[in-house]
Design a protein around this motif. Structure first.
Motif, PDB file in Angstrom:
ATOM      1  N   ARG A  14      -1.816  -5.506   4.788  1.00  0.00           N
ATOM      2  CA  ARG A  14      -1.641  -4.822   3.495  1.00  0.00           C
ATOM      3  C   ARG A  14      -1.223  -3.371   3.704  1.00  0.00           C
ATOM      4  O   ARG A  14      -0.402  -2.830   2.955  1.00  0.00           O
ATOM      5  N   GLU A  15      -1.799  -2.728   4.715  1.00  0.00           N
ATOM      6  CA  GLU A  15      -1.459  -1.336   5.015  1.00  0.00           C
ATOM      7  C   GLU A  15       0.017  -1.210   5.400  1.00  0.00           C
ATOM      8  O   GLU A  15       0.721  -0.301   4.929  1.00  0.00           O
ATOM      9  N   ILE A  16       0.488  -2.119   6.219  1.00  0.00           N
ATOM     10  CA  ILE A  16       1.893  -2.105   6.638  1.00  0.00           C
ATOM     11  C   ILE A  16       2.800  -2.409   5.445  1.00  0.00           C
ATOM     12  O   ILE A  16       3.842  -1.766   5.249  1.00  0.00           O
ATOM     13  N   ALA A  17       2.408  -3.392   4.627  1.00  0.00           N
ATOM     14  CA  ALA A  17       3.205  -3.735   3.447  1.00  0.00           C
ATOM     15  C   ALA A  17       3.286  -2.562   2.482  1.00  0.00           C
ATOM     16  O   ALA A  17       4.335  -2.316   1.869  1.00  0.00           O
ATOM     17  N   ALA A  18       2.190  -1.828   2.329  1.00  0.00           N
ATOM     18  CA  ALA A  18       2.200  -0.664   1.431  1.00  0.00           C
ATOM     19  C   ALA A  18       3.162   0.403   1.959  1.00  0.00           C
ATOM     20  O   ALA A  18       3.883   1.037   1.182  1.00  0.00           O
ATOM     21  N   ALA A  19       3.179   0.595   3.277  1.00  0.00           N
ATOM     22  CA  ALA A  19       4.118   1.554   3.869  1.00  0.00           C
ATOM     23  C   ALA A  19       5.555   1.094   3.639  1.00  0.00           C
ATOM     24  O   ALA A  19       6.442   1.898   3.310  1.00  0.00           O
ATOM     25  N   ALA A  20       5.795  -0.214   3.799  1.00  0.00           N
ATOM     26  CA  ALA A  20       7.131  -0.757   3.554  1.00  0.00           C
ATOM     27  C   ALA A  20       7.553  -0.543   2.106  1.00  0.00           C
ATOM     28  O   ALA A  20       8.697  -0.161   1.828  1.00  0.00           O
ATOM     29  N   GLY A  60       8.505 -10.406   1.762  1.00  0.00           N
ATOM     30  CA  GLY A  60       7.679 -11.486   1.234  1.00  0.00           C
ATOM     31  C   GLY A  60       6.257 -11.053   0.981  1.00  0.00           C
ATOM     32  O   GLY A  60       5.667 -11.380  -0.053  1.00  0.00           O
ATOM     33  N   GLN A  61       5.686 -10.283   1.904  1.00  0.00           N
ATOM     34  CA  GLN A  61       4.307  -9.825   1.722  1.00  0.00           C
ATOM     35  C   GLN A  61       4.186  -8.886   0.530  1.00  0.00           C
ATOM     36  O   GLN A  61       3.221  -8.948  -0.229  1.00  0.00           O
ATOM     37  N   VAL A  62       5.172  -7.994   0.367  1.00  0.00           N
ATOM     38  CA  VAL A  62       5.159  -7.077  -0.778  1.00  0.00           C
ATOM     39  C   VAL A  62       5.173  -7.867  -2.087  1.00  0.00           C
ATOM     40  O   VAL A  62       4.406  -7.594  -3.015  1.00  0.00           O
ATOM     41  N   VAL A  63       6.052  -8.870  -2.160  1.00  0.00           N
ATOM     42  CA  VAL A  63       6.133  -9.696  -3.370  1.00  0.00           C
ATOM     43  C   VAL A  63       4.814 -10.417  -3.620  1.00  0.00           C
ATOM     44  O   VAL A  63       4.307 -10.447  -4.746  1.00  0.00           O
ATOM     45  N   VAL A  64       4.250 -10.985  -2.565  1.00  0.00           N
ATOM     46  CA  VAL A  64       2.971 -11.689  -2.703  1.00  0.00           C
ATOM     47  C   VAL A  64       1.894 -10.752  -3.233  1.00  0.00           C
ATOM     48  O   VAL A  64       1.172 -11.077  -4.185  1.00  0.00           O
ATOM     49  N   ASP A  65       1.788  -9.560  -2.641  1.00  0.00           N
ATOM     50  CA  ASP A  65       0.736  -8.634  -3.052  1.00  0.00           C
ATOM     51  C   ASP A  65       0.867  -8.242  -4.517  1.00  0.00           C
ATOM     52  O   ASP A  65      -0.111  -8.260  -5.270  1.00  0.00           O
ATOM     53  N   VAL A  66       2.082  -7.884  -4.922  1.00  0.00           N
ATOM     54  CA  VAL A  66       2.287  -7.405  -6.297  1.00  0.00           C
ATOM     55  C   VAL A  66       2.056  -8.524  -7.309  1.00  0.00           C
ATOM     56  O   VAL A  66       1.325  -8.354  -8.293  1.00  0.00           O
ATOM     57  N   LEU A  67       2.666  -9.694  -7.077  1.00  0.00           N
ATOM     58  CA  LEU A  67       2.536 -10.768  -8.056  1.00  0.00           C
ATOM     59  C   LEU A  67       1.143 -11.390  -8.044  1.00  0.00           C
ATOM     60  O   LEU A  67       0.657 -11.838  -9.091  1.00  0.00           O
ATOM     61  N   ARG A  68       0.472 -11.402  -6.898  1.00  0.00           N
ATOM     62  CA  ARG A  68      -0.900 -11.893  -6.882  1.00  0.00           C
ATOM     63  C   ARG A  68      -1.811 -10.959  -7.681  1.00  0.00           C
ATOM     64  O   ARG A  68      -2.737 -11.408  -8.366  1.00  0.00           O
ATOM     65  N   ASN A  69      -1.564  -9.652  -7.601  1.00  0.00           N
ATOM     66  CA  ASN A  69      -2.333  -8.720  -8.416  1.00  0.00           C
ATOM     67  C   ASN A  69      -2.097  -8.977  -9.897  1.00  0.00           C
ATOM     68  O   ASN A  69      -3.023  -8.906 -10.713  1.00  0.00           O
ATOM     69  N   ARG A  70      -0.872  -9.287 -10.259  1.00  0.00           N
ATOM     70  CA  ARG A  70      -0.583  -9.575 -11.663  1.00  0.00           C
ATOM     71  C   ARG A  70      -1.197 -10.914 -12.070  1.00  0.00           C
ATOM     72  O   ARG A  70      -1.595 -11.093 -13.222  1.00  0.00           O
ATOM     73  N   SER A  71      -1.279 -11.847 -11.137  1.00  0.00           N
ATOM     74  CA  SER A  71      -1.971 -13.103 -11.422  1.00  0.00           C
ATOM     75  C   SER A  71      -3.423 -12.824 -11.773  1.00  0.00           C
ATOM     76  O   SER A  71      -3.974 -13.412 -12.713  1.00  0.00           O
ATOM     77  N   ALA A  72      -4.042 -11.918 -11.030  1.00  0.00           N
ATOM     78  CA  ALA A  72      -5.433 -11.558 -11.316  1.00  0.00           C
ATOM     79  C   ALA A  72      -5.550 -10.915 -12.697  1.00  0.00           C
ATOM     80  O   ALA A  72      -6.493 -11.195 -13.451  1.00  0.00           O
ATOM     81  N   ASP A  73      -4.561 -10.064 -13.043  1.00  0.00           N
ATOM     82  CA  ASP A  73      -4.561  -9.448 -14.378  1.00  0.00           C
ATOM     83  C   ASP A  73      -4.511 -10.515 -15.471  1.00  0.00           C
ATOM     84  O   ASP A  73      -5.261 -10.450 -16.458  1.00  0.00           O
ATOM     85  N   LEU A  74      -3.595 -11.477 -15.307  1.00  0.00           N
ATOM     86  CA  LEU A  74      -3.440 -12.521 -16.325  1.00  0.00           C
ATOM     87  C   LEU A  74      -4.692 -13.386 -16.432  1.00  0.00           C
ATOM     88  O   LEU A  74      -5.081 -13.794 -17.536  1.00  0.00           O
ATOM     89  N   ALA A  75      -5.327 -13.664 -15.301  1.00  0.00           N
ATOM     90  CA  ALA A  75      -6.562 -14.449 -15.331  1.00  0.00           C
ATOM     91  C   ALA A  75      -7.644 -13.694 -16.100  1.00  0.00           C
ATOM     92  O   ALA A  75      -8.398 -14.293 -16.886  1.00  0.00           O
TER      93      ALA A  75
END
Length: 202
Positions: A14-20, A60-75
């Motif tokens: 996650r740290e590397i993805a955030a830097a990316a 791919g990791q960036v997309v996963v992190d962002v959309l998974r967070n939005r999945s949590a929002d929708l839930a």
């Protein structure tokens, strides 16, 4: 030597993805090199490549992190009582996605890459399917609150959700490429759509 835990690996990824993502926000996907990401993260090249094989893997990791967070929002939204209006749910969703990504342009770039990278396309498709399922859960519950029975509410939700995804994508695309795009007006206009039970969806 202490054993490296899975939680540690996940946090480092996650740290590397955030830097990316910070690099992508400044220079775009095409303009960002792995050297840029290594410098931004403050880690060694070996540490980066231990977790990611290339830049596409990081995307791919960036997309996963962002959309998974939005999945949590929708839930979380789907569990509220009473449920917020659909226009407000779409507003929350698109503004959170663009805020976390640092702008709409990044998501448009993700779609462009996904169009030519089958692995990323499969990943994005799976995440959109997940989001669609959560939107369907929300809309089913919302239509139930408007008086539809369970079967009718679910059927109506399933028909509507692809349109909601399209509205969200339309917001992102127009915000990214149209200089005079009025984002607040676009989102305010959602309130003019008649989502109520017993009336045409649009």
């Amino acid at each position: 030597m202490p054993k490296v835990t899975e939680d540690y690996r996940a946090e480092r990824r996650r740290e590397i993805a955030a830097a990316a993502l910070r690099c992508f926000s400044r220079k775009g996907f095409e303009g960002t090199s792995m050297a840029d990401i290594i410098a931004e993260s403050g880690l060694s090249a070996g540490a980066i490549y231990l977790h990611y094989k290339n830049k596409q893997d990081l995307v791919g990791q960036v997309v996963v992190d962002v959309l998974r967070n939005r999945s949590a929002d929708l839930a979380d939204i789907a569990a509220l009582d009473p449920l917020p209006h659909p226009a407000e749910v779409v507003r929350i969703f698109v503004t959170a996605v663009t805020r976390e990504l640092g702008g709409e342009g990044i998501l448009v770039q993700v779609w462009a890459i996904a169009a030519r990278e089958p692995a990323l396309a499969d990943l994005v498709t799976g995440l959109v399917d997940e989001l669609s399922g959560l939107f369907t859960t929300y809309f089913t519950a919302w239509f139930r609150q408007q008086g539809l029975d369970a079967a009718a509410a679910e059927e109506r939700a399933r028909r509507l959700v692809p349109v909601i995804i399209g509205i969200s994508q339309g917001y992102v695309l127009q915000a990214a490429i149209l200089p005079r795009f009025d984002a607040p007006a676009y989102l305010d206009a959602l309130a003019a759509i008649d989502f109520t039970a017993g009336a045409p969806v649009l």
